[in-house]
Design a protein around this motif. Structure first.
Motif, PDB file in Angstrom:
ATOM      1  N   ILE A 108       0.838  -1.198   0.000  1.00  0.00           N
ATOM      2  CA  ILE A 108       0.000   0.000   0.000  1.00  0.00           C
ATOM      3  C   ILE A 108       0.874   1.249   0.000  1.00  0.00           C
ATOM      4  O   ILE A 108       0.653   2.180  -0.780  1.00  0.00           O
ATOM      5  CB  ILE A 108      -0.959  -0.003   1.207  1.00  0.00           C
ATOM      6  CG1 ILE A 108      -2.038  -1.080   1.019  1.00  0.00           C
ATOM      7  CG2 ILE A 108      -1.599   1.374   1.400  1.00  0.00           C
ATOM      8  CD1 ILE A 108      -2.928  -1.283   2.234  1.00  0.00           C
ATOM      9  N   GLY A 112       1.509   3.500  -3.262  1.00  0.00           N
ATOM     10  CA  GLY A 112       1.115   4.891  -3.060  1.00  0.00           C
ATOM     11  C   GLY A 112       2.230   5.852  -3.424  1.00  0.00           C
ATOM     12  O   GLY A 112       2.001   6.896  -4.041  1.00  0.00           O
ATOM     13  N   MET A 122      -0.997   8.161   2.981  1.00  0.00           N
ATOM     14  CA  MET A 122      -1.355   6.750   2.938  1.00  0.00           C
ATOM     15  C   MET A 122      -1.621   6.202   4.338  1.00  0.00           C
ATOM     16  O   MET A 122      -2.476   5.331   4.515  1.00  0.00           O
ATOM     17  CB  MET A 122      -0.245   5.947   2.252  1.00  0.00           C
ATOM     18  CG  MET A 122       0.035   6.360   0.808  1.00  0.00           C
ATOM     19  SD  MET A 122      -1.465   6.489  -0.205  1.00  0.00           S
ATOM     20  CE  MET A 122      -1.938   4.762  -0.323  1.00  0.00           C
ATOM     21  N   ILE A 126      -4.987   4.187   5.231  1.00  0.00           N
ATOM     22  CA  ILE A 126      -4.701   2.748   5.161  1.00  0.00           C
ATOM     23  C   ILE A 126      -5.855   1.881   5.669  1.00  0.00           C
ATOM     24  O   ILE A 126      -6.180   0.848   5.070  1.00  0.00           O
ATOM     25  CB  ILE A 126      -3.377   2.400   5.877  1.00  0.00           C
ATOM     26  CG1 ILE A 126      -2.980   0.954   5.532  1.00  0.00           C
ATOM     27  CG2 ILE A 126      -3.473   2.641   7.375  1.00  0.00           C
ATOM     28  CD1 ILE A 126      -1.547   0.635   5.845  1.00  0.00           C
ATOM     29  N   ILE A 129      -8.445   1.758   3.022  1.00  0.00           N
ATOM     30  CA  ILE A 129      -7.983   0.959   1.874  1.00  0.00           C
ATOM     31  C   ILE A 129      -8.147  -0.534   2.160  1.00  0.00           C
ATOM     32  O   ILE A 129      -8.675  -1.292   1.335  1.00  0.00           O
ATOM     33  CB  ILE A 129      -6.509   1.283   1.554  1.00  0.00           C
ATOM     34  CG1 ILE A 129      -6.399   2.698   0.991  1.00  0.00           C
ATOM     35  CG2 ILE A 129      -5.923   0.265   0.568  1.00  0.00           C
ATOM     36  CD1 ILE A 129      -4.969   3.209   0.892  1.00  0.00           C
ATOM     37  N   VAL A 158      -6.225   1.050  -3.438  1.00  0.00           N
ATOM     38  CA  VAL A 158      -5.137   2.022  -3.275  1.00  0.00           C
ATOM     39  C   VAL A 158      -5.307   3.182  -4.258  1.00  0.00           C
ATOM     40  O   VAL A 158      -5.192   4.352  -3.890  1.00  0.00           O
ATOM     41  CB  VAL A 158      -3.767   1.347  -3.492  1.00  0.00           C
ATOM     42  CG1 VAL A 158      -2.648   2.390  -3.525  1.00  0.00           C
ATOM     43  CG2 VAL A 158      -3.491   0.330  -2.396  1.00  0.00           C
TER      44      VAL A 158
END
Length: 244
Positions: A108, A112, A122, A126, A129, A158
């Motif tokens: 991720i 990202g 991010m 997270i 996501i 993402v």
């Protein structure tokens, strides 16, 4: 101000007819190389304003994906000019830029970063996501242990977690099962509600008609017709029946 503009965009690729490097070197030494090109997009012009939704339809090899890559800035036109403004989120090849040896969580942040998003951003996104992707406890496992569908779901999650002005989608609505596809469509609709613009390439006419107010039919690198989605789809389907 338009978020996307194409001004007489043409894209050509060199055509290589030799079967091997050795054959090419022999022909080159003899002065027998004939430089040929294939035209993938031919004099394409279009505009997309804030909050617009545009569907791209046409057969395989028509130039739809190339058009999307030009819009994303991945491909530079051979002729003409393509301009995009604001933050662009190209969701073109799900899973590109992932590392199979890293865990889902690590990917991720890795993916990202490749998309130009900060680690802090991010970290804020997270949990959202992971929840959207439905990966569960596998998020800590190496990506190489994931199924193809799990990788695609994580990649879509993402790529769409951060607000963007222009979202470019290439055949992403076939990701996962029916329930996840419905979640994808709902997320795309959320883009519209916050004023983002979307360009969607898909062979699924129902999805195009539901998600895109305007559409373009692309054939052999050229725009055959454009306008309200229902009209463009009807013209395209009629052409398929006439060929049959």
């Amino acid at each position: 101000m338009n978020l996307l503009e194409f001004h007489a965009v043409t894209v050509r690729y060199p055509l290589q007819r030799t079967r091997s490097l050795k054959e090419w070197m022999i022909q080159h030494a003899k002065g027998q190389i004939v430089r040929e090109e294939v035209t993938v997009l031919d004099n394409v012009s279009l505009t997309l304003g804030p909050g617009d939704s545009l569907g791209l339809i046409g057969p395989n090899g028509a130039g739809k994906s190339t058009l999307l890559r030009v819009a994303a800035g991945i491909i530079t036109p051979t002729e003409g000019a393509a301009l995009n403004r604001g933050m662009v989120a190209p969701i073109i090849e799900l899973g590109t830029g992932f590392d199979g040896d890293l865990s889902g969580r690590e990917n991720i942040f890795f993916n990202g970063a490749l998309l130009g998003r900060s680690r802090r951003l991010m970290e804020e996104k997270i949990d959202e996501i992971i929840d959207f992707a439905g990966i569960g406890e596998f998020i800590e496992s190496p990506l190489r242990t994931y199924s193809t569908g799990m990788v695609a779901r994580l990649a879509f999650s993402v790529a769409t977690a951060v607000e963007a002005d222009l979202i470019l989608l290439d055949e992403v609505l076939s990701v996962g099962d029916a329930a996840f596809q419905e979640k994808c469509e709902e997320r795309i609709k959320s883009f519209y509600r916050r004023g983002s613009s979307v360009v969607l390439v898909s062979h699924n006419m129902d999805s195009i008609e539901e998600l895109c107010r305007q559409s373009i039919w692309v054939q052999r690198g050229q725009i055959v017709t454009s306008g309200p989605t229902a009209d463009v789809i009807a013209a395209y389907k009629e052409s398929l029946h006439s060929v049959a």
